[in-house]
Write a protein that holds these residues in place. Structure first.
Motif, short mmCIF file in Angstrom:
data_model
loop_
_atom_site.label_atom_id
_atom_site.label_comp_id
_atom_site.label_asym_id
_atom_site.label_seq_id
_atom_site.Cartn_x
_atom_site.Cartn_y
_atom_site.Cartn_z
N ALA A 236 1.05 8.44 -6.33
CA ALA A 236 -0.38 7.73 -5.92
C ALA A 236 -1.25 9.12 -5.54
CB ALA A 236 -0.21 7.22 -4.80
N ALA A 237 -2.38 9.42 -6.18
CA ALA A 237 -3.28 10.36 -6.08
C ALA A 237 -3.94 10.19 -4.86
CB ALA A 237 -4.01 10.70 -7.13
N THR A 238 -4.17 8.93 -4.49
CA THR A 238 -4.93 8.57 -3.32
C THR A 238 -4.26 7.40 -2.71
OG1 THR A 238 -6.41 7.06 -4.36
CG2 THR A 238 -7.32 8.78 -4.70
N ALA A 239 -4.67 6.86 -1.71
CA ALA A 239 -4.03 5.70 -0.92
C ALA A 239 -4.20 4.75 -2.10
CB ALA A 239 -4.69 5.16 0.20
N VAL A 240 -2.96 3.93 -2.57
CA VAL A 240 -3.09 2.93 -3.70
C VAL A 240 -2.60 1.72 -3.18
CG1 VAL A 240 -2.05 2.37 -5.76
CG2 VAL A 240 -2.75 4.96 -5.36
N SER A 241 -3.14 0.63 -3.61
CA SER A 241 -2.82 -0.65 -3.34
C SER A 241 -2.29 -1.36 -4.73
CB SER A 241 -3.96 -1.79 -2.89
OG SER A 241 -4.34 -1.39 -1.53
N LEU A 242 -1.11 -1.82 -4.45
CA LEU A 242 -0.45 -2.26 -5.79
C LEU A 242 0.06 -3.80 -5.47
CD1 LEU A 242 2.17 0.54 -6.64
CD2 LEU A 242 0.00 0.31 -7.54
N CYS A 243 0.24 -4.64 -6.68
CA CYS A 243 0.93 -5.92 -6.93
C CYS A 243 1.96 -5.87 -7.90
CB CYS A 243 -0.23 -7.16 -7.08
SG CYS A 243 0.60 -8.43 -7.27
N SER A 244 3.03 -5.74 -7.36
CA SER A 244 4.54 -5.56 -7.87
C SER A 244 5.22 -6.58 -8.12
CB SER A 244 5.08 -4.51 -7.17
OG SER A 244 4.71 -3.39 -7.25
N GLY B 110 -7.46 2.41 -5.67
CA GLY B 110 -6.99 3.87 -5.71
C GLY B 110 -6.72 4.24 -7.02
N VAL B 111 -6.27 5.57 -6.96
CA VAL B 111 -5.95 6.30 -8.23
C VAL B 111 -4.66 6.64 -8.47
CG1 VAL B 111 -6.76 8.27 -9.62
CG2 VAL B 111 -8.33 7.09 -8.14
N VAL B 112 -4.04 6.62 -9.47
CA VAL B 112 -2.54 6.90 -9.84
C VAL B 112 -2.63 7.95 -10.90
CG1 VAL B 112 -0.42 6.17 -10.97
CG2 VAL B 112 -1.59 4.58 -9.66
N LYS B 113 -1.77 9.13 -10.55
CA LYS B 113 -1.61 10.37 -11.27
C LYS B 113 -0.39 10.13 -12.11
CE LYS B 113 -0.26 13.92 -8.94
NZ LYS B 113 -0.60 15.04 -8.27
N LEU B 114 -0.78 10.33 -13.47
CA LEU B 114 0.55 10.35 -14.34
C LEU B 114 0.92 11.89 -14.98
CD1 LEU B 114 -0.68 7.49 -16.76
CD2 LEU B 114 0.67 7.29 -14.79
N THR B 115 2.16 12.17 -14.95
CA THR B 115 2.40 13.46 -15.07
C THR B 115 3.64 13.39 -16.04
OG1 THR B 115 3.91 13.80 -13.25
CG2 THR B 115 1.58 14.45 -13.08
N LYS B 116 3.79 14.62 -17.02
CA LYS B 116 5.14 14.88 -17.49
C LYS B 116 5.55 16.05 -17.07
CE LYS B 116 6.14 13.17 -21.21
NZ LYS B 116 7.31 12.17 -21.59
N ARG C 136 0.91 -1.20 0.15
CA ARG C 136 -0.06 -0.01 0.12
C ARG C 136 0.75 1.26 -0.30
NH1 ARG C 136 -5.22 1.76 1.73
NH2 ARG C 136 -5.21 3.46 2.77
N VAL C 137 0.47 2.19 -0.88
CA VAL C 137 1.30 3.40 -1.04
C VAL C 137 0.36 4.64 -0.37
CG1 VAL C 137 2.56 4.81 -2.44
CG2 VAL C 137 2.54 2.54 -2.88
N GLU C 138 0.93 5.61 -0.12
CA GLU C 138 0.22 6.45 0.69
C GLU C 138 -0.10 7.58 -0.42
OE1 GLU C 138 -1.78 6.71 3.44
OE2 GLU C 138 -0.89 4.53 3.63
N PRO C 139 -1.16 8.76 -0.44
CA PRO C 139 -1.22 9.64 -1.31
C PRO C 139 0.07 10.76 -1.37
CG PRO C 139 -3.07 9.32 0.17
CD PRO C 139 -2.10 8.85 0.74
N GLY C 140 0.53 10.94 -2.59
CA GLY C 140 1.85 11.78 -2.63
C GLY C 140 3.08 11.31 -3.01
N ILE C 141 2.80 9.84 -2.68
CA ILE C 141 4.31 9.04 -2.93
C ILE C 141 4.49 8.90 -4.45
CG2 ILE C 141 5.58 7.19 -2.36
CD1 ILE C 141 5.36 9.05 0.00
N GLU C 142 5.75 8.98 -4.84
CA GLU C 142 6.32 8.67 -6.36
C GLU C 142 6.23 7.43 -6.31
OE1 GLU C 142 9.04 11.23 -9.02
OE2 GLU C 142 10.30 9.73 -8.26
#
Length: 242
Positions: free
Chosen positions: A108-116, A69-75, A46-52
């Protein structure tokens, strides 16, 4: 007493049994033996909001499935300015196969759960499973279609239609367990007003005005400045210019 084994879960690792990525994501292309092999190298976290999650020009050594959760993609530009170019939801695949370095920032725009899982493991399986390669290609093409649709939104829609389109996208994607035929939705906004403005090419004041207008017209309800309820998605869709 004999416990009946669910044929849909036979041989499936416990880690994968309730995972949306297995049902609707890229892992749905893998057979039980491949899922077992991948699960041995995978980790859920789990990754908290704001973490790259991925940095621009960062060496790619792993991929992930977004579980919630929601992941934000930026350039980024050379002077440090950033533009939000996309959002990812469960069960999207996070990462770009066959690239040595990332060409995008993911946060991570929100708290995000990932399977890596390691890059080498998934790319090896792509060689063994044409269906997995097909799924990844299909997701890439879907993202291309979505990018083209968003270009239309940014280039031709009014401010009111842009905000309605954004809310409609969030409502339809933020919770992978919701029935896609649902007529209503409720969710917390995953982006700040500033991020929404950046994503839509509007000012913060314009975003706030349009949200207030949708609220006044009874299209949405907002509590605590973030919690949105939409009683009629079809009505919101009409306001989006779709």
């Amino acid at each position: 007493m004999t416990v009946r084994e669910d044929v849909h879960s036979a041989g499936i690792p416990v880690l994968c049994q309730s995972c949306e990525a297995r049902h609707r994501g890229v892992c749905g292309a893998l057979d039980p033996d491949q899922l077992v092999a991948l699960a041995k190298t995978s980790s859920k976290h789990r990754v908290e909001p704001g973490i790259e999650l991925i940095g621009d020009a960062e060496t790619v050594d792993s991929y992930s499935n977004v579980l919630s959760g929601v992941v934000k993609l930026t350039k980024s530009l050379s002077d440090g300015r950033q533009q939000i170019v996309g959002l990812q939801f469960a069960p999207d695949f996070l990462g770009r196969p066959f690239k040595v370095e990332s060409a995008i920032n993911a946060e991570a725009a929100t708290a995000v759960s990932l399977c890596s899982f390691p890059k080498a493991a998934i790319e090896r399986m792509m060689k063994e499973s044409p269906e997995l390669e097909h799924r990844l290609l299909k997701q890439t093409l879907n993202e291309l279609d979505e990018a083209r649709d968003w270009m239309l939104t940014l280039g031709r829609k009014t401010a009111s239609e842009k905000v309605a389109s954004f809310l409609l996208m969030i409502a339809r994607n933020i919770d992978p367990t919701v029935n896609p035929t649902a007529r209503s939705a409720t969710f917390d906004l995953p982006l700040t007003r500033a991020d929404i403005a950046d994503f839509l090419g509007l000012t913060i004041e314009t975003v706030s005005r349009q949200l207030t207008r949708l609220k006044t017209d009874g299209v949405i309800r907002i509590e605590n400045n973030r919690h949105v309820t939409i009683d009629s998605l079809s009505r919101l869709e009409r306001r989006s210019g779709a």
